[in-house]
Every structure is written in structure tokens, then in C-alpha cells.
Design a protein around this motif. Structure first.
Motif, PDB file in Angstrom:
ATOM      1  N   GLY A   8       0.782  -1.227   0.000  1.00  0.00           N
ATOM      2  CA  GLY A   8       0.000   0.000   0.000  1.00  0.00           C
ATOM      3  C   GLY A   8       0.812   1.275   0.000  1.00  0.00           C
ATOM      4  N   GLY A   9       2.115   1.149   0.113  1.00  0.00           N
ATOM      5  CA  GLY A   9       2.955   2.331   0.080  1.00  0.00           C
ATOM      6  C   GLY A   9       2.973   2.969  -1.299  1.00  0.00           C
ATOM      7  N   GLY A  10       3.564   4.146  -1.359  1.00  0.00           N
ATOM      8  CA  GLY A  10       3.651   4.835  -2.630  1.00  0.00           C
ATOM      9  C   GLY A  10       4.062   6.276  -2.454  1.00  0.00           C
ATOM     10  N   LEU A  11       3.910   7.029  -3.530  1.00  0.00           N
ATOM     11  CA  LEU A  11       4.246   8.455  -3.549  1.00  0.00           C
ATOM     12  C   LEU A  11       2.955   9.259  -3.445  1.00  0.00           C
ATOM     13  CD1 LEU A  11       6.301  10.763  -4.025  1.00  0.00           C
ATOM     14  CD2 LEU A  11       5.919  10.428  -6.482  1.00  0.00           C
ATOM     15  N   VAL A  12       2.926  10.184  -2.522  1.00  0.00           N
ATOM     16  CA  VAL A  12       1.730  10.991  -2.301  1.00  0.00           C
ATOM     17  C   VAL A  12       2.156  12.420  -1.995  1.00  0.00           C
ATOM     18  CG1 VAL A  12       1.623  10.424   0.160  1.00  0.00           C
ATOM     19  CG2 VAL A  12      -0.475  11.058  -1.066  1.00  0.00           C
ATOM     20  N   GLN A  13       1.301  13.363  -2.316  1.00  0.00           N
ATOM     21  CA  GLN A  13       1.602  14.759  -2.034  1.00  0.00           C
ATOM     22  C   GLN A  13       1.254  15.106  -0.592  1.00  0.00           C
ATOM     23  OE1 GLN A  13      -0.446  17.029  -5.088  1.00  0.00           O
ATOM     24  NE2 GLN A  13       1.379  16.985  -6.382  1.00  0.00           N
ATOM     25  N   VAL A  14       1.847  16.173  -0.131  1.00  0.00           N
ATOM     26  CA  VAL A  14       1.549  16.665   1.213  1.00  0.00           C
ATOM     27  C   VAL A  14       0.036  16.860   1.357  1.00  0.00           C
ATOM     28  CG1 VAL A  14       1.771  18.645   2.740  1.00  0.00           C
ATOM     29  CG2 VAL A  14       3.777  17.767   1.584  1.00  0.00           C
ATOM     30  N   GLY A  15      -0.483  16.392   2.479  1.00  0.00           N
ATOM     31  CA  GLY A  15      -1.905  16.491   2.734  1.00  0.00           C
ATOM     32  C   GLY A  15      -2.716  15.328   2.225  1.00  0.00           C
ATOM     33  N   GLY A  16      -2.085  14.450   1.476  1.00  0.00           N
ATOM     34  CA  GLY A  16      -2.781  13.305   0.920  1.00  0.00           C
ATOM     35  C   GLY A  16      -2.932  12.165   1.902  1.00  0.00           C
ATOM     36  N   SER A  17      -3.478  11.074   1.403  1.00  0.00           N
ATOM     37  CA  SER A  17      -3.756   9.907   2.232  1.00  0.00           C
ATOM     38  C   SER A  17      -3.258   8.630   1.568  1.00  0.00           C
ATOM     39  CB  SER A  17      -5.268   9.768   2.478  1.00  0.00           C
ATOM     40  OG  SER A  17      -5.790  10.877   3.162  1.00  0.00           O
ATOM     41  N   LEU A  18      -2.936   7.674   2.391  1.00  0.00           N
ATOM     42  CA  LEU A  18      -2.607   6.327   1.950  1.00  0.00           C
ATOM     43  C   LEU A  18      -3.137   5.354   2.990  1.00  0.00           C
ATOM     44  CD1 LEU A  18       1.137   6.434   0.758  1.00  0.00           C
ATOM     45  CD2 LEU A  18      -0.862   5.971  -0.681  1.00  0.00           C
ATOM     46  N   ARG A  19      -3.439   4.145   2.531  1.00  0.00           N
ATOM     47  CA  ARG A  19      -3.788   3.082   3.461  1.00  0.00           C
ATOM     48  C   ARG A  19      -2.838   1.917   3.251  1.00  0.00           C
ATOM     49  NH1 ARG A  19      -9.232  -0.610   4.294  1.00  0.00           N
ATOM     50  NH2 ARG A  19      -8.466  -1.602   2.386  1.00  0.00           N
ATOM     51  N   LYS A  65      -0.739  11.006  15.979  1.00  0.00           N
ATOM     52  CA  LYS A  65      -2.040  10.996  16.643  1.00  0.00           C
ATOM     53  C   LYS A  65      -2.971  12.020  15.992  1.00  0.00           C
ATOM     54  CE  LYS A  65      -1.511   9.988  20.873  1.00  0.00           C
ATOM     55  NZ  LYS A  65      -1.179  10.031  22.312  1.00  0.00           N
ATOM     56  N   GLY A  66      -4.191  11.590  15.713  1.00  0.00           N
ATOM     57  CA  GLY A  66      -5.157  12.476  15.065  1.00  0.00           C
ATOM     58  C   GLY A  66      -5.095  12.449  13.552  1.00  0.00           C
ATOM     59  N   ARG A  67      -4.029  11.875  12.995  1.00  0.00           N
ATOM     60  CA  ARG A  67      -3.893  11.785  11.536  1.00  0.00           C
ATOM     61  C   ARG A  67      -3.952  10.340  11.041  1.00  0.00           C
ATOM     62  NH1 ARG A  67       0.769  13.175   9.197  1.00  0.00           N
ATOM     63  NH2 ARG A  67       2.063  12.704  11.017  1.00  0.00           N
ATOM     64  N   PHE A  68      -3.436   9.420  11.835  1.00  0.00           N
ATOM     65  CA  PHE A  68      -3.392   8.007  11.466  1.00  0.00           C
ATOM     66  C   PHE A  68      -4.389   7.224  12.306  1.00  0.00           C
ATOM     67  CE2 PHE A  68       1.356   7.711   9.989  1.00  0.00           C
ATOM     68  CZ  PHE A  68       1.149   8.806   9.160  1.00  0.00           C
ATOM     69  N   THR A  69      -4.960   6.197  11.702  1.00  0.00           N
ATOM     70  CA  THR A  69      -5.769   5.246  12.443  1.00  0.00           C
ATOM     71  C   THR A  69      -5.293   3.831  12.117  1.00  0.00           C
ATOM     72  OG1 THR A  69      -7.461   5.181  10.710  1.00  0.00           O
ATOM     73  CG2 THR A  69      -7.815   6.726  12.525  1.00  0.00           C
ATOM     74  N   ILE A  70      -5.459   2.944  13.074  1.00  0.00           N
ATOM     75  CA  ILE A  70      -5.097   1.549  12.880  1.00  0.00           C
ATOM     76  C   ILE A  70      -6.338   0.704  13.111  1.00  0.00           C
ATOM     77  CG2 ILE A  70      -4.336   1.299  15.288  1.00  0.00           C
ATOM     78  CD1 ILE A  70      -2.155  -0.645  14.250  1.00  0.00           C
ATOM     79  N   SER A  71      -6.494  -0.307  12.297  1.00  0.00           N
ATOM     80  CA  SER A  71      -7.643  -1.197  12.431  1.00  0.00           C
ATOM     81  C   SER A  71      -7.226  -2.592  11.980  1.00  0.00           C
ATOM     82  CB  SER A  71      -8.832  -0.694  11.610  1.00  0.00           C
ATOM     83  OG  SER A  71      -8.498  -0.648  10.229  1.00  0.00           O
ATOM     84  N   ARG A  72      -8.082  -3.547  12.246  1.00  0.00           N
ATOM     85  CA  ARG A  72      -7.771  -4.909  11.837  1.00  0.00           C
ATOM     86  C   ARG A  72      -9.047  -5.641  11.474  1.00  0.00           C
ATOM     87  NH1 ARG A  72      -4.614  -7.573  16.432  1.00  0.00           N
ATOM     88  NH2 ARG A  72      -4.921  -9.496  15.236  1.00  0.00           N
ATOM     89  N   ASP A  73      -8.896  -6.612  10.606  1.00  0.00           N
ATOM     90  CA  ASP A  73      -9.985  -7.491  10.215  1.00  0.00           C
ATOM     91  C   ASP A  73      -9.505  -8.911  10.461  1.00  0.00           C
ATOM     92  OD1 ASP A  73     -11.870  -9.088   8.954  1.00  0.00           O
ATOM     93  OD2 ASP A  73     -12.175  -7.708   7.302  1.00  0.00           O
ATOM     94  N   ASN A  74      -9.914  -9.495  11.560  1.00  0.00           N
ATOM     95  CA  ASN A  74      -9.419 -10.820  11.922  1.00  0.00           C
ATOM     96  C   ASN A  74      -9.897 -11.907  10.957  1.00  0.00           C
ATOM     97  OD1 ASN A  74      -8.004  -9.731  14.020  1.00  0.00           O
ATOM     98  ND2 ASN A  74      -9.349 -10.509  15.634  1.00  0.00           N
ATOM     99  N   ALA A  75     -10.997 -11.660  10.267  1.00  0.00           N
ATOM    100  CA  ALA A  75     -11.476 -12.623   9.280  1.00  0.00           C
ATOM    101  C   ALA A  75     -10.578 -12.646   8.041  1.00  0.00           C
ATOM    102  CB  ALA A  75     -12.910 -12.305   8.882  1.00  0.00           C
ATOM    103  N   LYS A  76      -9.877 -11.536   7.808  1.00  0.00           N
ATOM    104  CA  LYS A  76      -9.000 -11.433   6.643  1.00  0.00           C
ATOM    105  C   LYS A  76      -7.527 -11.493   7.012  1.00  0.00           C
ATOM    106  CE  LYS A  76     -12.257  -8.775   3.826  1.00  0.00           C
ATOM    107  NZ  LYS A  76     -12.481  -7.523   3.052  1.00  0.00           N
ATOM    108  N   ASN A  77      -7.240 -11.708   8.296  1.00  0.00           N
ATOM    109  CA  ASN A  77      -5.843 -11.763   8.759  1.00  0.00           C
ATOM    110  C   ASN A  77      -5.060 -10.523   8.353  1.00  0.00           C
ATOM    111  OD1 ASN A  77      -6.538 -14.290   9.646  1.00  0.00           O
ATOM    112  ND2 ASN A  77      -5.119 -15.413   8.334  1.00  0.00           N
ATOM    113  N   THR A  78      -5.706  -9.381   8.451  1.00  0.00           N
ATOM    114  CA  THR A  78      -5.119  -8.157   7.933  1.00  0.00           C
ATOM    115  C   THR A  78      -5.229  -7.016   8.946  1.00  0.00           C
ATOM    116  OG1 THR A  78      -5.708  -8.808   5.671  1.00  0.00           O
ATOM    117  CG2 THR A  78      -5.164  -6.494   6.028  1.00  0.00           C
ATOM    118  N   VAL A  79      -4.164  -6.252   9.036  1.00  0.00           N
ATOM    119  CA  VAL A  79      -4.150  -5.015   9.817  1.00  0.00           C
ATOM    120  C   VAL A  79      -3.915  -3.864   8.849  1.00  0.00           C
ATOM    121  CG1 VAL A  79      -1.679  -5.191  10.357  1.00  0.00           C
ATOM    122  CG2 VAL A  79      -3.195  -3.853  11.834  1.00  0.00           C
TER     123      VAL A  79
END
Length: 123
Positions: A8-19, A65-79
């Protein structure tokens, strides 16, 4: 053998988002607390975020803090690491890691590591 594959990494501009995503195989995903760390150019590895096995508890570095969130889906073995309002100082290789005990901030607590995914924030 437990394996972690980050993407999911990549090149993004300031203010942008990635997951970022991290898929875990070879173990019981719901047994692991999961964490994200990063290493910027010329910097030490640093803690970014962590989540408990159930997803009920999370922890974040002050810098995200306040910009990033972390979550997980245990059914998909993914964080996931959702990164918003990205800044140039967020540029780093991001690593996911799995902890058999509990969520923590120290790299020494984590038992398994993924290969890393590059995030570059351009201004």
C-alpha cells in the motif's frame, strides 16, 4: 512459519492519504497484537501505532495521533494503517509487526516482522 506482507505504500503529495495493509499468514492472527513502525532516511526505527488482538485497544505515537488510524480485520488476517494529512516527515519505510503478548511500543516486544513498504510524501 508466520509471515507478514505489507503493501500500500507509494508516492503521495503533502496532505494526501494512503492506506497500508499487512496480511499475516502461518499463524493464528487473532492471537497477535499488531504494530506499525517506520524508519525514515537516516533515522532510527520508530513506533507508529499498535492495536490489540481484539481491536479494542490502540496506541499511537504523538507524531501521528489524530492523523493516522489503525484497524484490523481478523477474518481477513489483515491489519491496516490509514494515514491522512500526510507530511514530508512521514516519509519512511513502514513495517508491520506481530506481538504474541500485548500491544507495545518497543520493537523488542514484537516477534515477527514484515518486509516494509515505502511511503514518500512530496512537497
Amino acid at each position: 512459519q508466520v509471515q507478514l506482507v505489507a503493501s500500500g505504500g507509494g508516492l503521495v503529495q503533502v496532505g494526501g492519504s494512503l492506506r497500508l495493509s499487512c496480511v499475516v499468514s502461518g499463524g493464528t492472527f487473532s492471537n497477535f497484537a499488531m504494530g506499525w513502525f517506520r524508519q525514515g532516511p537516516g533515522k532510527e526505527l520508530e513506533f507508529v501505532a499498535a492495536i490489540s488482538w481484539s481491536g479494542d485497544s490502540t496506541d499511537f505515537a504523538d507524531s501521528v495521533k489524530g492523523r493516522f488510524t489503525i484497524s484490523r480485520d481478523n477474518a481477513k488476517n489483515t491489519v491496516y494503517l490509514q494515514m491522512n494529512s500526510l507530511k514530508p516527515e512521514d516519509t519512511a519505510v513502514y513495517f508491520c509487526a506481530a506481538d504474541l503478548m500485548r500491544l507495545g511500543r518497543s520493537r523488542d516486544e514484537y516477534d515477527y516482522w514484515g518486509q516494509g513498504t515505502q511511503v514518500t510524501v512530496s512537497s
